[in-house]
Design a protein around this motif. Structure first.
Motif, mmCIF file in Angstrom:
data_model
loop_
_atom_site.group_PDB
_atom_site.id
_atom_site.type_symbol
_atom_site.label_atom_id
_atom_site.label_comp_id
_atom_site.label_asym_id
_atom_site.label_seq_id
_atom_site.Cartn_x
_atom_site.Cartn_y
_atom_site.Cartn_z
ATOM 1 N N ARG A 22 5.835 -14.809 -2.640
ATOM 2 C CA ARG A 22 5.688 -13.389 -2.281
ATOM 3 C C ARG A 22 4.573 -12.751 -3.105
ATOM 4 O O ARG A 22 3.803 -11.944 -2.588
ATOM 5 N N LEU A 51 1.422 -11.066 -1.396
ATOM 6 C CA LEU A 51 1.231 -9.618 -1.531
ATOM 7 C C LEU A 51 0.075 -9.235 -2.452
ATOM 8 O O LEU A 51 -0.222 -8.043 -2.601
ATOM 9 N N ASN A 52 -0.542 -10.219 -3.101
ATOM 10 C CA ASN A 52 -1.629 -9.906 -4.025
ATOM 11 C C ASN A 52 -2.717 -9.098 -3.311
ATOM 12 O O ASN A 52 -3.186 -9.467 -2.230
ATOM 13 N N ASN A 53 -3.079 -7.972 -3.924
ATOM 14 C CA ASN A 53 -4.096 -7.044 -3.375
ATOM 15 C C ASN A 53 -3.637 -6.305 -2.109
ATOM 16 O O ASN A 53 -4.461 -5.703 -1.406
ATOM 17 N N ASP A 54 -2.333 -6.356 -1.821
ATOM 18 C CA ASP A 54 -1.794 -5.622 -0.669
ATOM 19 C C ASP A 54 -1.281 -4.271 -1.183
ATOM 20 O O ASP A 54 -0.172 -4.176 -1.728
ATOM 21 N N ASP A 97 -0.171 -1.731 0.290
ATOM 22 C CA ASP A 97 1.022 -1.202 0.951
ATOM 23 C C ASP A 97 2.311 -1.700 0.297
ATOM 24 O O ASP A 97 3.367 -1.089 0.463
ATOM 25 N N HIS A 98 2.211 -2.792 -0.426
ATOM 26 C CA HIS A 98 3.404 -3.363 -1.067
ATOM 27 C C HIS A 98 3.204 -3.508 -2.582
ATOM 28 O O HIS A 98 3.765 -4.388 -3.206
ATOM 29 N N ILE A 99 2.406 -2.608 -3.148
ATOM 30 C CA ILE A 99 2.072 -2.725 -4.570
ATOM 31 C C ILE A 99 3.292 -2.537 -5.474
ATOM 32 O O ILE A 99 3.394 -3.148 -6.533
ATOM 33 N N CYS A 150 0.474 -2.557 -11.472
ATOM 34 C CA CYS A 150 0.971 -2.326 -10.110
ATOM 35 C C CYS A 150 1.720 -1.001 -10.006
ATOM 36 O O CYS A 150 1.515 -0.215 -9.060
#
Length: 463
Positions: A387, A391-394, A396-398, A417
């Motif tokens: 995960r 999710l890295n650099n996403d 929206d899910h920081i 983050c």
């Protein structure tokens, strides 16, 4: 290991501190080369493990006893357990002059032991003086009719001055014919009657006389020399039988850590599997994870169930994660352990993935984890890392990414983050709560309290 400084007492009975450089074992003689704070070289002489005296010099004579001892003997460089063993066995060492040396030898040693010991000092006592002393021993025995004893002295003189006309003329003298034949044939009678000559023969031809030599040293209770002989044989021609007797006869004065160092050295000389396995078991016993990593990487050794259980306990108790500096060796260890018991995947992998996250690129770590997915694709630790990777650099899910980093105790990444999540969603109090928790984990109580207050205030405003 580090070598303890050597203390000897000079001719004025003043202590001198030395650092050992190397040790040689050469038949019945052992010599430690050491140096003082002024770079003066000292040579500490031992005979059958017992200290005789020490001498100083800046140069050694070519082809002298001491030069041959360091050229053809079994040499060990400091720091080394065998050096430690000789020093521990001789706690008080005093330098004596040449006259005192002669008296000491006369009081403590047989005639032929004296003759052999004196040849050790040709770099420090005039050769003619030593030769005359040996010559007088020969004549004394011959006058008294002790022909074999006289011929034994000639044999010692032969090694000392092989080209001297006096020695050449007597070696083949007809009155010594039967003794000449005995030495030439190297028969059983020689081994029974001349222990000095027979020991030189055994030392120079270990392939033929190894077992005989071992029995001889053991009978004389020369345990350190016995261990050194077995060690040398394990370097050059290892067998399981020698390996077993090596540990069985290991000097009591030396520790298990010393034995581990010797196994480690031996393993670097050859790829004899029983030796590598013995080293592995010793490393597991002492919990030396970095060495285990190195051994497995070099030799691809296997664990048994007991090894795996013991090593799993060591790893999961380990608080120092320095093993992550050798990720390939660590990977090999963990693969073997998880292969034994896949239910331990999370228990074993979690702390190391946590540490590796702080030092390695995500792509590198993802590749490193690939073999573990084949062993246990359902492991929780793998799911969490996947995960993070996804999710890295996403942005929206920081927040979720920060919580995952928090789970792996990566406080700095988590703070980054949560800070970004707070900036992106200033009306959301959740990042503030996690910022407070993370600063507290880092031991920054004041910062934690600031964000805790901000979180409480934001909660009040929400109502």
């Amino acid at each position: 290991m580090t070598e303890q400084p050597i203390t000897i007492y000079n001719h004025k009975q003043q202590p001198v501190t030395l650092d050992a450089l190397r040790l040689t074992n050469y038949a019945r003689a052992q010599i430690i080369e050491a140096i003082d704070s002024t770079q003066q070289l000292y040579y500490l002489f031992f005979y059958k493990g017992k200290f005789i005296t020490a001498k100083t010099t800046s140069t050694l004579k070519r082809f002298s006893f001491i030069a041959k001892a360091f050229s053809y003997g079994h040499v060990h460089h400091a720091p080394h357990p065998f050096i430690k063993a000789f020093l521990d066995a001789n706690p008080t060492m005093k330098m004596i002059n040449n006259q005192q040396l002669l008296r000491k030898l006369n009081d403590k040693y047989s005639k032929h032991d004296q003759a052999y010991i004196l040849t050790m000092f040709e770099s420090f006592i005039k050769k003619q003086q030593l030769f005359d002393h040996l010559k007088s021993m020969f004549y004394e025995d011959r006058r008294e009719g002790h022909l074999f004893s006289a011929y034994q002295t000639i044999q010692i003189m032969k090694d000392f001055t092989p080209n001297h006309s006096f020695v050449k003329s007597l070696i083949n003298d007809r009155i010594f014919k039967k003794y000449f034949t005995m030495y030439q044939d190297q028969n059983e009678k020689l081994f029974q009657q001349d222990v000095i000559e027979s020991e030189k023969i055994m030392f120079n031809d270990p392939e033929q006389y190894f077992n005989y030599y071992m029995d001889h040293l053991k009978a004389e209770d020369r345990i350190i020399e016995l261990s050194m002989l077995q060690y040398h044989q394990l370097k050059t021609a290892p067998t399981e039988a020698i390996l077993k007797t090596f540990e069985k006869n290991f000097p009591n004065a030396l520790s298990d850590e010393d034995l581990l160092k010797l196994y480690d050295e031996l393993a670097s000389y050859n790829s004899f599997n029983p030796l590598q396995n013995r080293l592995l078991k010793k490393c597991i016993e002492f919990g030396h994870l970095n060495q285990i990593s190195s051994i497995i990487l070099k030799h691809d050794l296997d664990f048994n169930a007991q090894d795996a259980k013991q090593l799993t306990e060591i790893i999961t108790r380990q608080t120092d994660r320095k093993l992550t500096a050798h990720p390939q060796g660590l990977q090999r260890i963990l693969i073997k352990l998880i292969d034994f018991n896949s239910s331990n995947t999370d228990r074993l992998l979690y702390p190391f993935v946590s540490e590796l996250l702080g030092h390695y690129d995500l792509d590198e770590l993802n590749k490193w984890l690939e073999p573990f997915r084949e062993l246990n694709s359902n492991a929780n630790v793998l799911a969490k890392f996947d995960r993070i990777y996804a999710l890295n650099n996403d942005l929206d899910h920081i927040q979720t990414l920060g919580e995952l980093y928090f789970d792996f105790k990566q406080w700095d990444q988590a703070l980054e983050c949560f800070s970004m999540a707070s900036e992106l969603r200033p009306d959301d109090s959740k990042p503030l709560k996690w910022l407070s928790k993370t600063y507290l984990e880092k031991g920054l109580k004041a910062e934690s309290e600031v964000y805790q207050k901000m979180y409480v205030d934001s909660q009040k405003q929400a109502y």
